[in-house]
Design an enzyme around this catalytic site. Structure first.
Site, PDB file in Angstrom:
ATOM      1  N   ASP A 196      29.691  43.363  42.402  1.00  0.00           N
ATOM      2  CA  ASP A 196      30.021  44.786  42.508  1.00  0.00           C
ATOM      3  C   ASP A 196      29.593  45.440  41.186  1.00  0.00           C
ATOM      4  O   ASP A 196      28.921  44.804  40.356  1.00  0.00           O
ATOM      5  CB  ASP A 196      31.500  44.997  42.871  1.00  0.00           C
ATOM      6  CG  ASP A 196      32.460  44.677  41.737  1.00  0.00           C
ATOM      7  OD1 ASP A 196      31.998  44.242  40.661  1.00  0.00           O
ATOM      8  OD2 ASP A 196      33.677  44.867  41.928  1.00  0.00           O
ATOM      9  N   CYS A 235      32.399  39.995  39.890  1.00  0.00           N
ATOM     10  CA  CYS A 235      33.023  41.322  39.857  1.00  0.00           C
ATOM     11  C   CYS A 235      33.693  41.463  38.492  1.00  0.00           C
ATOM     12  O   CYS A 235      33.362  40.716  37.567  1.00  0.00           O
ATOM     13  CB  CYS A 235      33.979  41.538  41.031  1.00  0.00           C
ATOM     14  SG  CYS A 235      35.416  40.466  41.115  1.00  0.00           S
ATOM     15  N   THR A 258      36.855  40.905  37.502  1.00  0.00           N
ATOM     16  CA  THR A 258      37.695  39.743  37.181  1.00  0.00           C
ATOM     17  C   THR A 258      37.224  38.468  37.865  1.00  0.00           C
ATOM     18  O   THR A 258      37.664  37.377  37.491  1.00  0.00           O
ATOM     19  CB  THR A 258      39.134  39.994  37.653  1.00  0.00           C
ATOM     20  OG1 THR A 258      39.096  40.207  39.083  1.00  0.00           O
ATOM     21  CG2 THR A 258      39.760  41.200  36.965  1.00  0.00           C
ATOM     22  N   HIS A 275      34.659  17.635  42.272  1.00  0.00           N
ATOM     23  CA  HIS A 275      35.886  17.327  43.017  1.00  0.00           C
ATOM     24  C   HIS A 275      36.082  18.192  44.253  1.00  0.00           C
ATOM     25  O   HIS A 275      36.609  17.706  45.251  1.00  0.00           O
ATOM     26  CB  HIS A 275      37.110  17.498  42.114  1.00  0.00           C
ATOM     27  CG  HIS A 275      37.199  16.451  41.035  1.00  0.00           C
ATOM     28  ND1 HIS A 275      38.359  16.218  40.330  1.00  0.00           N
ATOM     29  CD2 HIS A 275      36.277  15.589  40.540  1.00  0.00           C
ATOM     30  CE1 HIS A 275      38.150  15.250  39.447  1.00  0.00           C
ATOM     31  NE2 HIS A 275      36.881  14.857  39.550  1.00  0.00           N
ATOM     32  N   HIS A 315      37.560  12.426  46.876  1.00  0.00           N
ATOM     33  CA  HIS A 315      37.488  13.891  46.871  1.00  0.00           C
ATOM     34  C   HIS A 315      37.033  14.422  48.230  1.00  0.00           C
ATOM     35  O   HIS A 315      37.463  15.496  48.650  1.00  0.00           O
ATOM     36  CB  HIS A 315      36.551  14.370  45.765  1.00  0.00           C
ATOM     37  CG  HIS A 315      36.973  13.905  44.409  1.00  0.00           C
ATOM     38  ND1 HIS A 315      38.173  14.252  43.850  1.00  0.00           N
ATOM     39  CD2 HIS A 315      36.364  13.067  43.522  1.00  0.00           C
ATOM     40  CE1 HIS A 315      38.295  13.677  42.666  1.00  0.00           C
ATOM     41  NE2 HIS A 315      37.213  12.941  42.446  1.00  0.00           N
TER      42      HIS A 315
HETATM   43  C1  RB5 Z   1      36.561  47.022  40.203  1.00  0.00           C
HETATM   44  O1  RB5 Z   1      37.114  48.012  39.412  1.00  0.00           O
HETATM   45  C2  RB5 Z   1      37.374  45.747  40.096  1.00  0.00           C
HETATM   46  O2  RB5 Z   1      38.589  45.899  40.721  1.00  0.00           O
HETATM   47  C3  RB5 Z   1      36.612  44.587  40.682  1.00  0.00           C
HETATM   48  O3  RB5 Z   1      35.402  44.440  40.013  1.00  0.00           O
HETATM   49  C4  RB5 Z   1      37.268  43.233  40.627  1.00  0.00           C
HETATM   50  O4  RB5 Z   1      37.742  42.954  39.348  1.00  0.00           O
HETATM   51  C5  RB5 Z   1      38.257  42.960  41.667  1.00  0.00           C
HETATM   52  O5  RB5 Z   1      38.847  41.887  41.740  1.00  0.00           O
END
Ligand code: RB5
Length: 145
Positions: A8, A65, A67, A98, A133
């Site tokens: 994203d 993304c 996080t 694993h 595994h």
């Molecule tokens: C976008 O702002 C953010 O929420 C997305 O990139 C991600 O971290 C979601 O888990």
């Protein structure tokens, strides 16, 4: 190996870094966006990539993304996907050995491009160990079935 990659707007720079790495390694890949001129919704990118890995069109997937959490949650909803959210080199290796993870998720707001590159290099190069595994992974696939 054929890799499907997407991010994203929060994972754009690491996506470009990993594409450069795959070019260097001679790994074939297809980029499924985003164009990222505006804020986008991570499931719109995670789910198509996960489906392409699950149906065998691609061997592995890489999703980035902010996080890595949203991408990994969404990808793991697709039957047959074992998406690992990884932010260190140890688990990059062990999740292949694993868990036979078939998608790697990372967060660009969590780690820098240099570490992401090393994580991807390790994950792309590591093999599943099978044995005990495989029995454990089978319990997950049996549950899905
Ligand atoms: C976008 O702002 C953010 O929420 C997305 O990139 C991600 O971290 C979601 O888990």
């Amino acid at each position: 190996m054929k890799v499907a990659i997407a991010s994203d707007h929060g994972g754009l720079h690491i996506r470009e870094e990993i594409k450069m790495l795959m070019d260097e390694l001679g790994i074939s890949y297809e980029d499924f966006g985003c164009e990222c001129s505006t804020s986008v919704d991570y499931p719109d990118y995670a789910l198509p990539v996960a489906e392409k890995v699950a149906n065998g069109e691609f061997d592995r997937g890489i999703l980035i993304c902010g996080t890595g959490i949203g991408m990994s949650i969404a990808a793991n909803k697709v039957k047959g996907i074992r998406c690992a959210l990884v932010h260190d080199m140890f688990t990059a290796k062990v999740t292949r050995e694993h868990n036979d993870s078939n998608i790697l998720a990372m967060g660009e707001r969590v780690i820098g491009a240099g570490l992401a590159r090393e994580i991807a290099r390790i994950w792309l190069g590591a093999d599943f160990e099978g044995g005990r595994h495989a029995d454990r992974v089978k319990k997950i696939t049996d549950y899905e079935a």
